[in-house]
Design a protein around this motif. Structure first.
Motif, PDB file in Angstrom:
ATOM      1  N   UNK A 150       0.829  -1.207   0.000  1.00  0.00           N
ATOM      2  CA  UNK A 150       0.000   0.000   0.000  1.00  0.00           C
ATOM      3  C   UNK A 150       0.863   1.257   0.000  1.00  0.00           C
ATOM      4  N   UNK A 151       1.847   1.295   0.870  1.00  0.00           N
ATOM      5  CA  UNK A 151       2.680   2.495   0.951  1.00  0.00           C
ATOM      6  C   UNK A 151       3.475   2.716  -0.324  1.00  0.00           C
ATOM      7  N   UNK A 152       3.863   1.632  -0.993  1.00  0.00           N
ATOM      8  CA  UNK A 152       4.569   1.755  -2.262  1.00  0.00           C
ATOM      9  C   UNK A 152       3.679   2.310  -3.366  1.00  0.00           C
ATOM     10  N   UNK A 153       2.348   2.137  -3.210  1.00  0.00           N
ATOM     11  CA  UNK A 153       1.401   2.565  -4.236  1.00  0.00           C
ATOM     12  C   UNK A 153       0.813   3.947  -3.995  1.00  0.00           C
ATOM     13  N   UNK A 154       1.041   4.517  -2.845  1.00  0.00           N
ATOM     14  CA  UNK A 154       0.377   5.788  -2.535  1.00  0.00           C
ATOM     15  C   UNK A 154       0.692   6.873  -3.567  1.00  0.00           C
ATOM     16  N   UNK A 168      -7.212  -4.194   3.172  1.00  0.00           N
ATOM     17  CA  UNK A 168      -6.442  -5.207   3.866  1.00  0.00           C
ATOM     18  C   UNK A 168      -5.380  -4.637   4.779  1.00  0.00           C
ATOM     19  N   UNK A 169      -4.637  -3.654   4.310  1.00  0.00           N
ATOM     20  CA  UNK A 169      -3.520  -3.100   5.062  1.00  0.00           C
ATOM     21  C   UNK A 169      -3.996  -2.197   6.187  1.00  0.00           C
ATOM     22  N   UNK A 170      -3.325  -2.287   7.346  1.00  0.00           N
ATOM     23  CA  UNK A 170      -3.772  -1.561   8.534  1.00  0.00           C
ATOM     24  C   UNK A 170      -2.873  -0.396   8.924  1.00  0.00           C
ATOM     25  N   UNK A 171      -1.842  -0.116   8.170  1.00  0.00           N
ATOM     26  CA  UNK A 171      -0.878   0.908   8.580  1.00  0.00           C
ATOM     27  C   UNK A 171      -1.502   2.296   8.717  1.00  0.00           C
ATOM     28  N   UNK A 172      -1.169   3.018   9.805  1.00  0.00           N
ATOM     29  CA  UNK A 172      -1.611   4.412   9.922  1.00  0.00           C
ATOM     30  C   UNK A 172      -0.745   5.379   9.130  1.00  0.00           C
ATOM     31  N   UNK A 173       0.299   4.868   8.463  1.00  0.00           N
ATOM     32  CA  UNK A 173       1.160   5.748   7.670  1.00  0.00           C
ATOM     33  C   UNK A 173       0.472   6.221   6.392  1.00  0.00           C
ATOM     34  N   UNK A 174      -0.545   5.496   5.937  1.00  0.00           N
ATOM     35  CA  UNK A 174      -1.258   5.936   4.733  1.00  0.00           C
ATOM     36  C   UNK A 174      -2.024   7.232   4.984  1.00  0.00           C
ATOM     37  N   UNK A 175      -2.893   7.303   6.021  1.00  0.00           N
ATOM     38  CA  UNK A 175      -3.564   8.580   6.274  1.00  0.00           C
ATOM     39  C   UNK A 175      -2.606   9.692   6.677  1.00  0.00           C
ATOM     40  N   UNK A 176      -1.446   9.336   7.202  1.00  0.00           N
ATOM     41  CA  UNK A 176      -0.456  10.363   7.535  1.00  0.00           C
ATOM     42  C   UNK A 176      -0.002  11.117   6.287  1.00  0.00           C
ATOM     43  N   UNK A 183      -4.266  17.375  -0.785  1.00  0.00           N
ATOM     44  CA  UNK A 183      -4.662  17.518  -2.181  1.00  0.00           C
ATOM     45  C   UNK A 183      -4.022  16.456  -3.070  1.00  0.00           C
ATOM     46  N   UNK A 184      -2.824  16.068  -2.742  1.00  0.00           N
ATOM     47  CA  UNK A 184      -2.143  15.053  -3.560  1.00  0.00           C
ATOM     48  C   UNK A 184      -2.664  13.652  -3.276  1.00  0.00           C
ATOM     49  N   UNK A 185      -2.879  13.327  -2.015  1.00  0.00           N
ATOM     50  CA  UNK A 185      -3.172  11.940  -1.652  1.00  0.00           C
ATOM     51  C   UNK A 185      -4.652  11.674  -1.339  1.00  0.00           C
ATOM     52  N   UNK A 186      -5.519  12.637  -1.619  1.00  0.00           N
ATOM     53  CA  UNK A 186      -6.923  12.546  -1.204  1.00  0.00           C
ATOM     54  C   UNK A 186      -7.707  11.434  -1.882  1.00  0.00           C
ATOM     55  N   UNK A 187      -7.157  10.792  -2.900  1.00  0.00           N
ATOM     56  CA  UNK A 187      -7.886   9.749  -3.627  1.00  0.00           C
ATOM     57  C   UNK A 187      -7.843   8.406  -2.897  1.00  0.00           C
ATOM     58  N   UNK A 188      -7.094   8.355  -1.800  1.00  0.00           N
ATOM     59  CA  UNK A 188      -7.008   7.129  -0.996  1.00  0.00           C
ATOM     60  C   UNK A 188      -8.030   7.150   0.138  1.00  0.00           C
ATOM     61  N   UNK A 189      -8.709   5.998   0.328  1.00  0.00           N
ATOM     62  CA  UNK A 189      -9.602   5.767   1.457  1.00  0.00           C
ATOM     63  C   UNK A 189      -9.346   4.344   1.973  1.00  0.00           C
ATOM     64  N   UNK A 190      -9.736   4.087   3.229  1.00  0.00           N
ATOM     65  CA  UNK A 190      -9.654   2.730   3.767  1.00  0.00           C
ATOM     66  C   UNK A 190     -11.051   2.265   4.161  1.00  0.00           C
TER      67      UNK A 190
END
Length: 455
Positions: A150-154, A168-176, A183-190
């Motif tokens: 997941x982090x590699x794909x952000x 599937x992935x539980x890392x809190x580093x994605x919302x960080x 604005x750049x990463x807003x397309x990600x949701x869990x």
């Protein structure tokens, strides 16, 4: 109880032999490849600081109207149950939607493209790039089991401006990343599971409500030394004793690759504990098998990802008896009116029950349907707005996302009226078959906790 260190070491070796001959046999029995266990059982492996690159060029995030065919890309390690549950559940949800009128007033159909990530960051990026490029590019994507993937794909998700719902992935580093650059990463949701920061909260809450009845007055905490357990361990150290009213005799972080738990269990016995509270995934099999084979005189459970597998009791030849774990849902837990019907439909189609990532993926596809209908398009920015405002009853609870200005932007909200999961225990039925019985929360419990038969 007297301990013989040499005998314990012998028992540890015998345990591996008796419960599936060796590690490879066990993995074959459960359908898990070596990478599936070693690199991401919890969907919460180590961190990656990479931005993910451009994934083959930026995208426009979809058009401004609902197309006749909506292409959904689903990603996961196909040979592991945590990945196959993602891929199968995306297809199951799409088929149901298509059979019931499709998406929007004109009945657009959903077409699912699956990508086998092999639980490897490089492969995940390649599969993602393939499914989001060209004339048949996916309008939205879902899945991804391991946190490294997941982090590699952000960065890829951001460059494509294509909405992705992780399942599937539980890392809190994605919302960080959204906190740093929304604005750049807003397309990600869990869409699930809840992030690992909340897992510590869950362990403390369960302990406060159940340990007294379980007879767990003295407790040791054992976590694997992986990044996902760091916030969990901190919460246990800070809060467990006071909030649960127990004596915490020790807190241990066990190294990756640990094969002999006998010295650890000898020490826990010397502490005279009632229970070993866990946060284990990658080394959870070894820990559990040796605890059961050696008949250690204390209970065992907490967060134990391998035991979440519906096939785990059979695969371990009953060694899982009396172990308990937190999970998103079980096939019989009526979290909402959708939980059990989904699990049964999955079994009817695939001849087995799903694991936690399946529930979240099934919910994700239905949430994407709802968002597309609300937005009237598959455009990434339009879908972001629709998802941010959404409240959806899924298989795992009432699903909502944290806002852009909150601590975990676009992460799944955690709480009793939202998504909080269940705790189950492996118990034997009248025919000696293992059953995942829910023991928490009260409104979903099917039975009470039972101590191991040898304790």
């Amino acid at each position: 109880m007297a301990n013989d260190g040499n005998q314990r070491g012998t028992d540890a070796n015998e345990a591996a032999n008796d419960l599936g001959s060796d590690r490879r046999t066990f993995l074959k029995a459960t359908g898990l490849g070596a990478t599936g266990v070693a690199a991401g059982l919890a969907g919460c492996t180590g961190p990656s600081d990479g931005d993910g690159g451009d994934g083959g060029g930026g995208g426009d995030g979809g058009g401004g109207e609902i197309p006749e065919t909506i292409r959904v890309g689903a990603l996961g390690p196909a040979e592991a149950p945590f990945g196959s549950s993602i891929l199968n559940s995306a297809e199951l949800a799409a088929q149901e939607i298509n059979d019931n009128g499709g998406v929007g007033d004109k009945g657009a159909t959903i077409e699912v493209t699956t990508g086998d990530t092999k639980d490897d960051p490089g492969t995940a990026r390649q599969r993602y790039g393939e499914m989001t490029s060209g004339g048949d590019a996916a309008h939205v994507t879902t899945g991804i089991f391991g946190s490294e993937q997941l982090l590699a794909l952000m960065g890829n998700i951001a460059d494509k401006e294509t909405v992705h719902l992780s399942t599937g992935a539980a890392t809190p580093e994605a919302p960080a990343k959204l906190q740093d650059n929304y604005e750049r990463f807003k397309y990600w949701f869990r869409a699930g599971p809840v992030n690992s920061t909340f897992l510590g909260d869950s362990l403390v809450q369960y302990a406060a409500e159940r340990f007294e009845k379980m007879g767990w007055e003295k407790v040791a905490f054992v976590a694997e030394d992986f990044k996902w357990t760091e916030p969990v361990t901190q919460t246990i150290e800070d809060r467990l004793a006071d909030e649960a009213g127990v004596e915490v005799t020790s807190v241990r972080r066990v190294a990756e690759g640990t094969e002999d738990f006998s010295p650890i269990y000898d020490q826990l016995e010397s502490e005279d504990i009632d229970g070993c509270y866990t946060a284990l995934a990658h080394i959870g099999n070894t820990s559990l098998v040796q605890w059961a084979k050696q008949k250690r005189p204390f209970g065992y459970g907490g967060i134990h990802v391998p035991t979440q597998l519906p096939s785990y009791y059979e695969a371990t030849k009953g060694a899982a008896i009396a172990t308990f774990s937190q999970t998103t849902a079980t096939p019989t837990s009526e979290i909402t009116e959708k939980t059990v019907p989904y699990a049964n439909a999955y079994k009817e189609n695939y001849d087995k029950f799903p694991v936690y990532s399946g529930y979240s993926t099934y919910d994700a596809v239905y949430m994407l349907k709802k968002a597309i209908e609300e937005a009237g398009s598959v455009n990434g920015d339009d879908l972001v707005t629709a998802l941010e405002e959404m409240s959806h009853t899924g298989t795992s609870g009432q699903l909502e996302f944290y806002g852009a200005d909150e601590e975990f932007p676009h992460d799944l909200k955690y709480g009793p009226e939202l998504a909080q999961g269940v705790y189950f225990q492996w118990q034997a039925d009248s025919e000696g078959e293992g059953v995942q019985e829910v023991i928490w929360p009260d409104e979903l419990a099917t039975t009470e906790y039972k101590s191991p038969p040898w304790v």
